[in-house]
Design a protein around this motif. Structure first.
Motif, PDB file in Angstrom:
ATOM      1  N   GLU A   1      -5.978   3.181  -4.328  1.00 24.66           N
ATOM      2  CA  GLU A   1      -5.798   3.767  -5.657  1.00 24.66           C
ATOM      3  C   GLU A   1      -4.429   3.368  -6.230  1.00 24.66           C
ATOM      4  O   GLU A   1      -4.307   2.973  -7.396  1.00 24.66           O
ATOM      5  N   LEU A   2      -3.427   3.462  -5.388  1.00 19.85           N
ATOM      6  CA  LEU A   2      -2.065   3.099  -5.794  1.00 19.85           C
ATOM      7  C   LEU A   2      -1.995   1.627  -6.200  1.00 19.85           C
ATOM      8  O   LEU A   2      -1.422   1.280  -7.236  1.00 19.85           O
ATOM      9  N   VAL A   3      -2.599   0.773  -5.388  1.00 20.98           N
ATOM     10  CA  VAL A   3      -2.563  -0.673  -5.643  1.00 20.98           C
ATOM     11  C   VAL A   3      -3.325  -1.010  -6.927  1.00 20.98           C
ATOM     12  O   VAL A   3      -2.884  -1.851  -7.717  1.00 20.98           O
ATOM     13  N   ALA A   4      -4.432  -0.308  -7.158  1.00 20.42           N
ATOM     14  CA  ALA A   4      -5.205  -0.540  -8.382  1.00 20.42           C
ATOM     15  C   ALA A   4      -4.388  -0.152  -9.609  1.00 20.42           C
ATOM     16  O   ALA A   4      -4.367  -0.872 -10.612  1.00 20.42           O
ATOM     17  N   HIS A   5      -3.694   0.973  -9.531  1.00 13.81           N
ATOM     18  CA  HIS A   5      -2.853   1.391 -10.656  1.00 13.81           C
ATOM     19  C   HIS A   5      -1.696   0.425 -10.875  1.00 13.81           C
ATOM     20  O   HIS A   5      -1.326   0.140 -12.006  1.00 13.81           O
ATOM     21  N   ARG A   6      -1.134  -0.072  -9.772  1.00 11.61           N
ATOM     22  CA  ARG A   6      -0.024  -1.020  -9.912  1.00 11.61           C
ATOM     23  C   ARG A   6      -0.516  -2.280 -10.604  1.00 11.61           C
ATOM     24  O   ARG A   6       0.163  -2.830 -11.468  1.00 11.61           O
TER      25      ARG A   6
ATOM     26  N   VAL B   1       8.534  -5.648  -8.677  1.00 12.55           N
ATOM     27  CA  VAL B   1       7.097  -5.539  -8.963  1.00 12.55           C
ATOM     28  C   VAL B   1       6.631  -4.217  -8.357  1.00 12.55           C
ATOM     29  O   VAL B   1       6.202  -4.153  -7.211  1.00 12.55           O
ATOM     30  N   SER B   2       6.748  -3.145  -9.143  1.00 10.98           N
ATOM     31  CA  SER B   2       6.741  -1.797  -8.598  1.00 10.98           C
ATOM     32  C   SER B   2       5.809  -0.880  -9.381  1.00 10.98           C
ATOM     33  O   SER B   2       5.310  -1.239 -10.447  1.00 10.98           O
ATOM     34  N   ASP B   3       5.622   0.335  -8.834  1.00  5.59           N
ATOM     35  CA  ASP B   3       4.810   1.336  -9.533  1.00  5.59           C
ATOM     36  C   ASP B   3       5.571   1.952 -10.689  1.00  5.59           C
ATOM     37  O   ASP B   3       4.998   2.332 -11.700  1.00  5.59           O
ATOM     38  N   ARG B   4       6.879   2.082 -10.513  1.00  4.61           N
ATOM     39  CA  ARG B   4       7.744   2.594 -11.568  1.00  4.61           C
ATOM     40  C   ARG B   4       9.012   1.756 -11.585  1.00  4.61           C
ATOM     41  O   ARG B   4       9.560   1.449 -10.527  1.00  4.61           O
ATOM     42  N   VAL B   5       9.467   1.403 -12.782  1.00  3.20           N
ATOM     43  CA  VAL B   5      10.744   0.704 -12.912  1.00  3.20           C
ATOM     44  C   VAL B   5      11.621   1.514 -13.867  1.00  3.20           C
ATOM     45  O   VAL B   5      11.194   1.851 -14.974  1.00  3.20           O
TER      46      VAL B   5
ATOM     47  N   CYS C   1       0.795  -1.239   0.000  1.00  2.00           N
ATOM     48  CA  CYS C   1       0.000   0.000   0.000  1.00  2.00           C
ATOM     49  C   CYS C   1       0.825   1.286   0.000  1.00  2.00           C
ATOM     50  O   CYS C   1       0.293   2.352   0.292  1.00  2.00           O
ATOM     51  N   VAL C   2       2.124   1.186  -0.247  1.00  2.00           N
ATOM     52  CA  VAL C   2       2.966   2.386  -0.318  1.00  2.00           C
ATOM     53  C   VAL C   2       3.675   2.411  -1.674  1.00  2.00           C
ATOM     54  O   VAL C   2       3.829   1.359  -2.305  1.00  2.00           O
ATOM     55  N   PRO C   3       4.100   3.601  -2.138  1.00  2.00           N
ATOM     56  CA  PRO C   3       4.773   3.671  -3.436  1.00  2.00           C
ATOM     57  C   PRO C   3       6.052   2.831  -3.460  1.00  2.00           C
ATOM     58  O   PRO C   3       6.793   2.803  -2.477  1.00  2.00           O
ATOM     59  N   VAL C   4       6.257   2.144  -4.566  1.00  2.00           N
ATOM     60  CA  VAL C   4       7.467   1.334  -4.742  1.00  2.00           C
ATOM     61  C   VAL C   4       8.108   1.724  -6.074  1.00  2.00           C
ATOM     62  O   VAL C   4       7.453   1.675  -7.119  1.00  2.00           O
TER      63      VAL C   4
END
Lengths: 286, 264
Positions: free
Chosen positions: B242-247, B157-161, B136-139
């Motif tokens: 919201e973050l998890v859904a986008h990920r 397995v991140s929000d941005r690579v 649940c936090v940005p990665v």
């Protein structure tokens, strides 16, 4: 390519592979040599016993043979049969290799997915195909498995999955690697929805499939004597320059080390799975 | 073909900054936290708390080491299951305290050894892939050198690579691929080209968001640039559901175009 379904499996992919590979010839009944007891067994006898030798050795089984043996008669409805990847990286020789695998296995891709009933219990089911590039996972396998978990979430179904895989399909490069992330994310969502996932690891379950959805189930079963591991044995020998312990990376080995729940011989799997599904019946309705 | 293999060689160069160099350059006040609370502490993965300008973050890096002795101690950056389990423990801790997670990846791959198998290398990686997908936090993950298969993905397995311009990311080493396909590890250069493992390849395949310049690599301005990018990017990422859904959407799209739209 529906006509391909009529081609007889030839096991071309196992040329130079296992000594136990079947030899189909047009003359006479084919036989197989059991790699465990070294006896010659006529195919008809092997069929009658679910491809298990009298000595207990489990031969590899095609996805559709498993489905036929496991599911309640007429209950299996295939999903996503048309999905296939057509050489997304233009990897040399991949197109031909995949077409050969299609002809040899009679399958479009290395996994068969669908909805089924086992002992009267509804489930989403996948079975990987050993004769299609040894069940390697590329974009299509990842997409089909991901969709199956999403489908199971939508209809609140448990998932039962049979794994057999040499790992990620290197001909699709990074796209294959990413299927580990994609399938894992789908398994997690299904799991967070309170739904059951049972994996049955069969020979061999290795590499990227072990390091993703094979090891992510609530209940992990394995067939006796299957190879189950992450790295290949030869790679480990080369890396460590040590002889591997006896029985290394077998079902029995991973059971002893605490990574699977039980070893279930093929003949007992249907009842075992039906019992497990029955114990979770209330979940699906909620 | 050889252009790709040149990148592989560059990515492996021993003079490149390692994970700990990046940590020291980008962050301040790094406090290392050890152990997986299960079995051991893997020196191939370093993790802990640090400050990113105003905020606390959790940073996790695969560390190859510099000196011969340190490299051996860190198993040349090839983690054991304990390393992945430590990383996951620190990520869960970050989630509890609402800290963003930054992962720095540099490995030829997860270690292929007897003990690693006995202690569940495959299971450890699988668990990270699963758990990271819903953190649940940005990665944000940055490939700083070698991105060797599942052993690299287990922190990716991140929000941005992002990838350094000379980093590589591959499902299998070019040598491994060549020895399987051509029965000749000497054809690694050819295999490297086919595998599409450069940062440019990864970006055009939609697997990474950004390629980072190696201008002034190792110098303060180099790290300042990355620091600035991290701060900005974390600011744009949401939190929680919201973050998890986008990920999930991001991960869900990986390789989907390869199977064709008409089948969707």
């Amino acid at each position: 390519m529906a006509w391909m379904n009529f081609l007889k499996p030839k096991n071309q992919l196992e040329e130079g592979g296992r000594t136990g590979a079947s030899v189909h010839s047009d003359a006479g009944e084919p036989e197989r040599t059991c790699p465990n007891c070294h006896k010659e067994i006529p195919m008809s006898r092997l069929w009658a016993n679910g491809l298990v030798c009298a000595c207990g050795h489990h031969f590899r089984m095609k996805a559709r043979q498993r489905i036929a043996q496991l599911c309640d008669k007429g209950s299996f409805r295939e999903l996503y049969a048309a999905i296939k990847a057509d050489n997304p990286l233009d990897f040399p020789g991949y197109h031909e290799k995949a077409e050969t695998a299609r002809a040899a296995s009679g399958e479009t891709e290395a996994v068969v997915c669908g909805a089924a009933k086992i002992g009267g219990h509804k489930c989403a089911l996948f079975a990987m195909e050993p004769e299609f590039m040894m069940g390697s996972m590329g974009s299509a396998v990842g997409e089909k498995i991901t969709r199956l978990f999403e489908y199971a979430m939508r209809y609140r179904l448990p998932v039962v999955g049979f794994t057999v895989s040499g790992g990620a399909r290197m001909q699709e490069g990074l796209l294959s690697l990413m299927q580990m992330a994609k399938t894992s994310a789908a398994v997690k969502r299904h799991s967070d929805a309170g739904l059951l996932y049972i994996a049955v690891l069969t020979d061999p379950t290795t590499g990227g499939v072990t390091a993703s959805f094979a090891m992510e189930a609530d209940i992990i079963l394995a067939e006796p004597g299957a190879t189950v591991g992450f790295a290949g044995k030869r790679v480990i020998e080369q890396t460590t320059k040590k002889a591997l312990p006896e029985g290394f990376q077998t079902s029995e080995f991973v059971l002893e080390h605490g990574f699977i729940d039980a070893i279930v011989p093929r003949g007992q799997q249907k009842k075992y799975l039906a019992d497990l599904l029955a114990m979770h019946d209330g979940r699906a309705a909620s | 073909m050889t252009a790709a293999y040149d990148r592989v060689k560059k990515a492996r160069e021993s003079g490149r900054p390692t994970g700990l160099d990046y940590i020291g350059g980008i962050f301040t006040g790094f406090i290392e936290l050890h152990g997986d609370r299960r079995c051991g502490d893997d020196p191939a993965i370093v993790g802990g708390l640090a400050r990113l300008i105003g905020q606390s973050v959790t940073v996790i890096a695969i560390e190859k080491g510099h000196s011969a002795k340190d490299r051996a101690r860190r198993n040349f950056g090839a983690p054991h299951p304990e390393g992945y389990r430590k990383a996951l423990r620190l990520m869960k801790q970050a989630e509890k305290f609402g800290r963003p997670v930054i992962c720095l990846i540099d490995t030829s791959g997860a270690y292929c050894g007897i003990g690693a198998e006995e202690r569940g290398q495959g299971q450890a990686i699988a668990e990270n892939l699963m758990e990271m997908s819903t953190l649940c936090v940005p990665v944000i993950s940055i490939l700083i050198g070698e991105g060797g298969s599942g052993g690299a993905l287990a922190l990716g397995v991140s929000d941005r690579v992002w990838m350094m311009e000379n980093a590589v990311y591959s499902v299998i080493s070019p040598e491994g691929c060549a020895s399987i396909l051509y029965k000749d590890a000497g054809k690694a250069a050819e295999a490297a080209g086919s595998l599409k493992l450069t940062a440019q390849d990864a970006k055009s395949l939609g697997i990474i968001e950004r390629i980072l310049s190696e201008k002034d690599m190792g110098k303060p301005e180099f790290y300042a640039r990355i620091r600035e990018m991290l701060v900005q990017e974390i600011g744009t990422l949401g939190r929680d559901a919201e973050l998890v859904a986008h990920r999930y959407e991001r991960i869900r799209a990986l390789g989907t175009s390869a199977v064709g739209k008409e089948q969707a």
